[in-house]
Scaffold this active site. Structure first.
Site, mmCIF file in Angstrom:
data_model
loop_
_atom_site.group_PDB
_atom_site.id
_atom_site.type_symbol
_atom_site.label_atom_id
_atom_site.label_comp_id
_atom_site.label_asym_id
_atom_site.label_seq_id
_atom_site.Cartn_x
_atom_site.Cartn_y
_atom_site.Cartn_z
ATOM 1 N N ASP A 153 -10.548 -6.864 -60.710
ATOM 2 C CA ASP A 153 -9.376 -6.617 -59.869
ATOM 3 C C ASP A 153 -9.033 -5.072 -60.350
ATOM 4 O O ASP A 153 -9.253 -4.475 -61.611
ATOM 5 C CB ASP A 153 -8.291 -7.374 -59.972
ATOM 6 C CG ASP A 153 -8.518 -8.697 -59.370
ATOM 7 O OD1 ASP A 153 -9.681 -8.895 -59.046
ATOM 8 O OD2 ASP A 153 -7.435 -9.330 -59.152
ATOM 9 N N HIS A 188 -9.904 -7.437 -65.251
ATOM 10 C CA HIS A 188 -9.515 -6.268 -64.468
ATOM 11 C C HIS A 188 -10.235 -5.071 -64.954
ATOM 12 O O HIS A 188 -10.620 -5.039 -66.288
ATOM 13 C CB HIS A 188 -7.952 -6.169 -64.916
ATOM 14 C CG HIS A 188 -6.994 -7.098 -64.503
ATOM 15 N ND1 HIS A 188 -6.992 -8.228 -64.941
ATOM 16 C CD2 HIS A 188 -6.228 -7.095 -63.285
ATOM 17 C CE1 HIS A 188 -6.025 -9.163 -64.224
ATOM 18 N NE2 HIS A 188 -5.542 -8.310 -63.336
#
Length: 211
Positions: A19, A164
């Site tokens: 992400d 991430h």
């Protein structure tokens, strides 16, 4: 909205997802490591980050990875109007296509937070929702070994791992996990491939059922 398809046995399939990117340096490092291992992942991209690093979506696509929507501004969407959410999603999807030539199919709301309006906006935009089943808290603990151990302790067939695309520690942890699980016959796939092989891609607005 259409009902979700029934799921088949996922075997030793696992999806790594990233992400909040793309990010100069971190994304390049991750892409190089994944390419060396022949592994594909899914990148949930933010529109404002693509504007900062417009060359990276094409590099992600060239590696055979899936490009997906994480919203334009990384705003939490559950309290926004459907119109505002549609703008967040459609603007991000359009930028993905413009910069990479790929059309997004999946969407992950920031924080995993959604409402009926978010799901309806996703349906209107042609996106299904893909959440996660393993969260090693890589955003909080910048320790690659610790992050990798957490993932390995929770991994099971059909799981979706949340990471991430912001930190090299997250990339290094992901690559360690790839090395460890590949040695035991696990296969790393994109989120949409995982869906296709375990029951079918959800209809727009629907949520991918996780193991």
């Amino acid at each position: 909205m259409a009902a979700s398809a029934s799921r088949a046995e996922p075997e030793k399939l696992i999806a790594l997802t990233f992400d909040d990117g793309p990010t100069a340096g971190a994304t390049d490092h991750l892409l190089g490591g994944l390419a060396a291992r022949g592994v594909k992942a899914t990148f949930f991209l933010c529109g404002y980050r693509m504007e900062l690093f417009p060359e990276l979506p094409a590099r992600i696509a060239e590696g055979g990875h899936e490009l997906a929507v994480h919203g334009f501004s990384h705003a939490y969407l559950q309290n926004l109007s459907q119109e505002a959410v549609e703008s967040e999603l459609s603007d991000t999807a359009a930028l993905i296509t413009e910069l990479s030539g790929c059309a997004a199919r999946a969407f992950r709301p920031p924080g995993g937070l959604y409402s009926d309006a978010v799901r309806e906006a996703a349906e209107e935009t042609g996106l299904y929702l893909a959440l996660w089943s393993v969260d090693p808290h890589d955003w909080r603990d910048r320790d690659a070994s610790l992050i990798a151990r957490r993932i390995l302790s929770e991994a099971k067939p059909g799981c979706v791992v949340l990471l991430h695309d912001l930190y090299r520690t997250s990339a290094d942890a992901a690559l360690s996990v790839v090395d460890a699980l590949s040695a035991h016959g696990w296969e790393f796939v994109t989120v949409s491939e995982l869906a296709e092989r375990t029951g079918g891609v959800p209809a727009p607005g629907e949520i991918l059922k996780l193991s």
